[in-house]
Structure formats: C-alpha cells, structure tokens
Design a protein around this motif. Structure first.
Motif, PDB file in Angstrom:
ATOM      1  N   ASP A 268       0.761  -1.197  -0.102  1.00 20.18           N
ATOM      2  CA  ASP A 268      -0.041  -0.049   0.142  1.00 20.18           C
ATOM      3  C   ASP A 268       0.810   1.302   0.086  1.00 20.18           C
ATOM      4  OD1 ASP A 268       0.861  -0.414   2.660  1.00 20.18           O
ATOM      5  OD2 ASP A 268      -0.886   0.510   3.493  1.00 20.18           O
ATOM      6  N   LYS A 269       2.314   1.070  -0.113  1.00 20.09           N
ATOM      7  CA  LYS A 269       2.878   2.401  -0.041  1.00 20.09           C
ATOM      8  C   LYS A 269       3.915   2.168  -1.109  1.00 20.09           C
ATOM      9  CE  LYS A 269       2.264   4.714   3.619  1.00 20.09           C
ATOM     10  NZ  LYS A 269       1.932   6.278   3.522  1.00 20.09           N
ATOM     11  N   LEU A 270       3.638   1.509  -2.313  1.00 16.75           N
ATOM     12  CA  LEU A 270       4.389   1.313  -3.356  1.00 16.75           C
ATOM     13  C   LEU A 270       3.540   2.081  -4.526  1.00 16.75           C
ATOM     14  CD1 LEU A 270       6.715   0.198  -5.125  1.00 16.75           C
ATOM     15  CD2 LEU A 270       5.526  -1.793  -5.447  1.00 16.75           C
ATOM     16  N   ILE A 271       4.279   2.716  -5.406  1.00 14.44           N
ATOM     17  CA  ILE A 271       3.531   3.621  -6.415  1.00 14.44           C
ATOM     18  C   ILE A 271       4.618   3.273  -7.644  1.00 14.44           C
ATOM     19  CG2 ILE A 271       2.948   5.639  -7.819  1.00 14.44           C
ATOM     20  CD1 ILE A 271       2.305   6.730  -4.690  1.00 14.44           C
ATOM     21  N   ILE A 272       3.805   2.718  -9.060  1.00 21.15           N
ATOM     22  CA  ILE A 272       4.796   2.705 -10.164  1.00 21.15           C
ATOM     23  C   ILE A 272       4.381   3.669 -11.235  1.00 21.15           C
ATOM     24  CG2 ILE A 272       5.090   1.225 -12.168  1.00 21.15           C
ATOM     25  CD1 ILE A 272       4.287  -1.169 -10.348  1.00 21.15           C
TER      26      ILE A 272
ATOM     27  N   ASN B 105     -12.034   0.546 -13.976  1.00 19.12           N
ATOM     28  CA  ASN B 105     -11.644   1.349 -12.565  1.00 19.12           C
ATOM     29  C   ASN B 105     -10.533   2.235 -12.846  1.00 19.12           C
ATOM     30  OD1 ASN B 105     -13.995   0.236 -11.310  1.00 19.12           O
ATOM     31  ND2 ASN B 105     -12.539  -1.655 -11.240  1.00 19.12           N
ATOM     32  N   THR B 106     -10.060   2.757 -14.143  1.00 11.15           N
ATOM     33  CA  THR B 106      -9.033   3.579 -14.250  1.00 11.15           C
ATOM     34  C   THR B 106      -9.580   4.938 -13.614  1.00 11.15           C
ATOM     35  OG1 THR B 106      -8.187   2.554 -16.114  1.00 11.15           O
ATOM     36  CG2 THR B 106      -7.677   4.584 -16.106  1.00 11.15           C
ATOM     37  N   GLN B 107      -8.755   5.669 -13.046  1.00 10.73           N
ATOM     38  CA  GLN B 107      -8.902   6.931 -12.473  1.00 10.73           C
ATOM     39  C   GLN B 107      -8.173   7.983 -13.402  1.00 10.73           C
ATOM     40  OE1 GLN B 107      -8.669   7.433  -8.382  1.00 10.73           O
ATOM     41  NE2 GLN B 107      -8.819   5.329  -8.024  1.00 10.73           N
ATOM     42  N   ILE B 108      -8.831   9.050 -13.686  1.00 10.23           N
ATOM     43  CA  ILE B 108      -8.109   9.931 -14.614  1.00 10.23           C
ATOM     44  C   ILE B 108      -7.572  11.315 -13.805  1.00 10.23           C
ATOM     45  CG2 ILE B 108      -8.233  11.260 -16.621  1.00 10.23           C
ATOM     46  CD1 ILE B 108     -10.529   9.151 -17.540  1.00 10.23           C
ATOM     47  N   HIS B 109      -6.554  11.524 -14.028  1.00 11.65           N
ATOM     48  CA  HIS B 109      -6.031  12.954 -13.507  1.00 11.65           C
ATOM     49  C   HIS B 109      -5.435  13.877 -14.299  1.00 11.65           C
ATOM     50  CE1 HIS B 109      -6.284  10.312  -9.916  1.00 11.65           C
ATOM     51  NE2 HIS B 109      -5.790   9.507 -10.548  1.00 11.65           N
ATOM     52  N   ALA B 110      -5.435  15.032 -14.183  1.00 15.91           N
ATOM     53  CA  ALA B 110      -5.037  16.076 -15.183  1.00 15.91           C
ATOM     54  C   ALA B 110      -3.583  15.928 -15.298  1.00 15.91           C
ATOM     55  CB  ALA B 110      -5.290  17.588 -14.405  1.00 15.91           C
ATOM     56  N   ASP B 111      -2.566  15.370 -14.200  1.00 18.89           N
ATOM     57  CA  ASP B 111      -1.279  15.472 -14.294  1.00 18.89           C
ATOM     58  C   ASP B 111      -0.801  14.708 -12.938  1.00 18.89           C
ATOM     59  OD1 ASP B 111      -1.502  17.253 -12.258  1.00 18.89           O
ATOM     60  OD2 ASP B 111      -0.600  18.881 -13.591  1.00 18.89           O
ATOM     61  N   LEU B 112       0.592  14.616 -12.757  1.00 13.60           N
ATOM     62  CA  LEU B 112       1.169  13.846 -11.802  1.00 13.60           C
ATOM     63  C   LEU B 112       0.729  14.352 -10.257  1.00 13.60           C
ATOM     64  CD1 LEU B 112       2.581  11.290 -10.834  1.00 13.60           C
ATOM     65  CD2 LEU B 112       4.742  12.589 -11.295  1.00 13.60           C
ATOM     66  N   MET B 113       0.636  15.537 -10.384  1.00 11.54           N
ATOM     67  CA  MET B 113       0.296  16.524  -9.079  1.00 11.54           C
ATOM     68  C   MET B 113      -1.245  16.035  -8.783  1.00 11.54           C
ATOM     69  SD  MET B 113       1.143  17.963  -6.652  1.00 11.54           S
ATOM     70  CE  MET B 113       2.562  19.322  -6.920  1.00 11.54           C
ATOM     71  N   GLY B 114      -2.052  15.955  -9.726  1.00 15.60           N
ATOM     72  CA  GLY B 114      -3.348  15.781  -9.425  1.00 15.60           C
ATOM     73  C   GLY B 114      -3.668  14.243  -8.850  1.00 15.60           C
ATOM     74  N   PHE B 115      -2.664  13.522  -9.378  1.00 12.32           N
ATOM     75  CA  PHE B 115      -2.739  12.022  -8.995  1.00 12.32           C
ATOM     76  C   PHE B 115      -2.183  11.888  -7.425  1.00 12.32           C
ATOM     77  CE2 PHE B 115       0.244   8.662  -7.716  1.00 12.32           C
ATOM     78  CZ  PHE B 115      -0.676   7.649  -7.506  1.00 12.32           C
ATOM     79  N   ALA B 116      -1.157  12.701  -7.155  1.00  7.59           N
ATOM     80  CA  ALA B 116      -0.381  12.910  -5.985  1.00  7.59           C
ATOM     81  C   ALA B 116      -1.621  13.495  -4.705  1.00  7.59           C
ATOM     82  CB  ALA B 116       0.717  13.715  -5.741  1.00  7.59           C
ATOM     83  N   GLN B 117      -2.115  14.610  -5.439  1.00  7.85           N
ATOM     84  CA  GLN B 117      -3.209  15.187  -4.324  1.00  7.85           C
ATOM     85  C   GLN B 117      -4.416  14.052  -4.051  1.00  7.85           C
ATOM     86  OE1 GLN B 117      -3.984  18.764  -6.595  1.00  7.85           O
ATOM     87  NE2 GLN B 117      -2.371  19.770  -5.211  1.00  7.85           N
ATOM     88  N   SER B 118      -4.954  13.483  -4.907  1.00  4.45           N
ATOM     89  CA  SER B 118      -5.931  12.234  -4.790  1.00  4.45           C
ATOM     90  C   SER B 118      -5.266  11.140  -3.910  1.00  4.45           C
ATOM     91  CB  SER B 118      -6.012  11.667  -6.195  1.00  4.45           C
ATOM     92  OG  SER B 118      -7.182  10.544  -6.051  1.00  4.45           O
ATOM     93  N   ILE B 119      -4.031  10.686  -4.208  1.00  7.00           N
ATOM     94  CA  ILE B 119      -4.011   9.532  -3.226  1.00  7.00           C
ATOM     95  C   ILE B 119      -3.659  10.050  -1.784  1.00  7.00           C
ATOM     96  CG2 ILE B 119      -1.643   8.325  -2.700  1.00  7.00           C
ATOM     97  CD1 ILE B 119      -3.264   7.146  -4.918  1.00  7.00           C
ATOM     98  N   LEU B 120      -2.967  11.153  -1.693  1.00  6.77           N
ATOM     99  CA  LEU B 120      -2.852  11.764  -0.365  1.00  6.77           C
ATOM    100  C   LEU B 120      -4.095  11.795   0.489  1.00  6.77           C
ATOM    101  CD1 LEU B 120       0.194  13.905  -1.167  1.00  6.77           C
ATOM    102  CD2 LEU B 120       0.162  11.625  -0.056  1.00  6.77           C
ATOM    103  N   ALA B 121      -5.372  12.450  -0.491  1.00  8.06           N
ATOM    104  CA  ALA B 121      -6.261  12.708   0.233  1.00  8.06           C
ATOM    105  C   ALA B 121      -7.014  11.453   0.657  1.00  8.06           C
ATOM    106  CB  ALA B 121      -7.259  13.617  -0.693  1.00  8.06           C
ATOM    107  N   HIS B 122      -6.654  10.639   0.037  1.00  6.38           N
ATOM    108  CA  HIS B 122      -7.425   9.175   0.226  1.00  6.38           C
ATOM    109  C   HIS B 122      -6.519   7.996   0.130  1.00  6.38           C
ATOM    110  CE1 HIS B 122     -10.485  11.710  -2.046  1.00  6.38           C
ATOM    111  NE2 HIS B 122     -11.109  11.292  -0.964  1.00  6.38           N
ATOM    112  N   PRO B 123      -5.610   7.959   1.150  1.00  3.23           N
ATOM    113  CA  PRO B 123      -4.543   6.962   1.405  1.00  3.23           C
ATOM    114  C   PRO B 123      -5.081   5.316   1.361  1.00  3.23           C
ATOM    115  CG  PRO B 123      -4.744   7.977   3.434  1.00  3.23           C
ATOM    116  CD  PRO B 123      -5.601   8.771   2.541  1.00  3.23           C
TER     117      PRO B 123
END
Length: 190
Positions: free
Chosen positions: A6-10, A172-190
């Motif tokens: 749960d702490k690995l990201i590719i 179930n693909t999640q779509i994000h504007a960019d890598l920052m959008g992804f990071a913010q989503s992950i950090l908001a919902h770990p």
C-alpha cells in the motif's frame, strides 16, 4: 527490499514526469520536467511512498541515445528531486523495440514482474501481486502492463494521455490532469 504494497507506486516516465517528444527524449537537455511533476514526487516521497519507474526506452535499440545518456537523464531527474526532498527508489526500463518481442516492453508485464521480484517477496495474491498498487501512465500500454498483475490504473492527461480513448481504458481507471493531481488524490484518500 520488501515494501508495504500500500506504499508502492509505479510511474511511467515520458509524458508523466517529463515532457515527451515524438522524436524521443535523447539527452539531458531534452529531459524537461512537466510542471509540478517533481513536486508531486516529493510530496509522495515525504508521505512515505516508495516510487519506482517502469519505462520503455526503445531509443537505445534504435541508436538515438546510449545507455550512458539514459543514466545521465535519470541522474538529472534525481538531482532535481533532491532539493525538493523527493526521490525515486528505482528505475526499471526496457531498451528494446516491438520487433525484439521481449517480455519487458510494455504493454507486456515483464517490468512489473521485475518490480514484484524486488519489492514484494510474499504477495498475498501470487496471481495478482500488484493488487492495490497504483500504476500511473499517459498511455494504454502503461496501464495494461500494470493491470496484468492487478495494479490500480491511473491515467494522467499530460504527454499522450489526452489521446487515449476512454472506452479502451482498463476498468476502474482513475483519470488525473497530471502527476500532481494524482498525488493530491492519493494523499487525500490513502
């Protein structure tokens, strides 16, 4: 080195972390970070995530750049991340072309198997050892390589992401504007 799944990201590289080019990113000068991508990596690093890169680099086989030049590009990325307190733990790459029919060129899952071997010694589900591990890419081939082993697909709309047809995306693909959008989503919902 075993890490918590749960702490690995590719991450894919070109089009996710740095600007992509139709004529390949061939040098340090051409390796230009996408705005806020390095900051996104830093945020994830500081939150305790282990980040790894899985990238196709057929420019090596095509003779556009050497292995030394690829390492120099990656060193530039690491050097730019350091003052931000960000880090990439490892980089897995395929230097082949489609004609080589290797197992490591995405969308085949060979790079994912290498990541599993390095980070996940005893997967809970050996058939899908990357279950719940996010894979972030800007192309369908990035996502398919990860979902073959159960990874959670995340498409960024930078790079080639805008051209990916929504109907072709893995479930179930999640779509994000960019890598920052992804990071913010992950950090908001770990």
């Amino acid at each position: 080195m075993t890490v918590r799944v749960d702490k690995l990201i590719i991450l894919d590289r070109d089009g996710v972390i740095n600007q992509d080019r139709d004529d390949y990113v061939k040098s340090c000068e051409e390796w230009i970070p996408i705005p806020n991508s390095l900051e996104a990596i830093a945020l994830l690093s500081q939150a305790g995530y282990t980040l790894t890169i899985a990238t196709n680099q057929s420019g090596i086989a095509r003779g556009y750049y050497t292995l030394s030049e690829l390492h120099a590009m990656h060193q530039k990325m690491m050097d730019l991340l350091k003052p931000l307190s960000g880090r990439i733990d490892s980089i897995f790459f395929c230097p082949h072309t489609d004609a080589d029919q290797c197992d490591c060129r995405k969308p085949k899952p060979g790079l994912m198997h290498q990541i599993v071997s390095r980070y996940i010694k005893s997967p809970v589900d050996s058939a899908l050892p990357l279950t719940h591990v996010p894979i972030v890419g800007d192309s369908l081939r990035d996502l398919l390589a990860g979902t073959a082993l159960g990874a959670s697909p995340h498409l960024v709309l930078t790079g080639k992401g805008q051209g990916v047809k929504k109907a072709e995306l893995p479930p179930n693909t999640q779509i994000h504007a960019d890598l920052m959008g992804f990071a913010q989503s992950i950090l908001a919902h770990p």
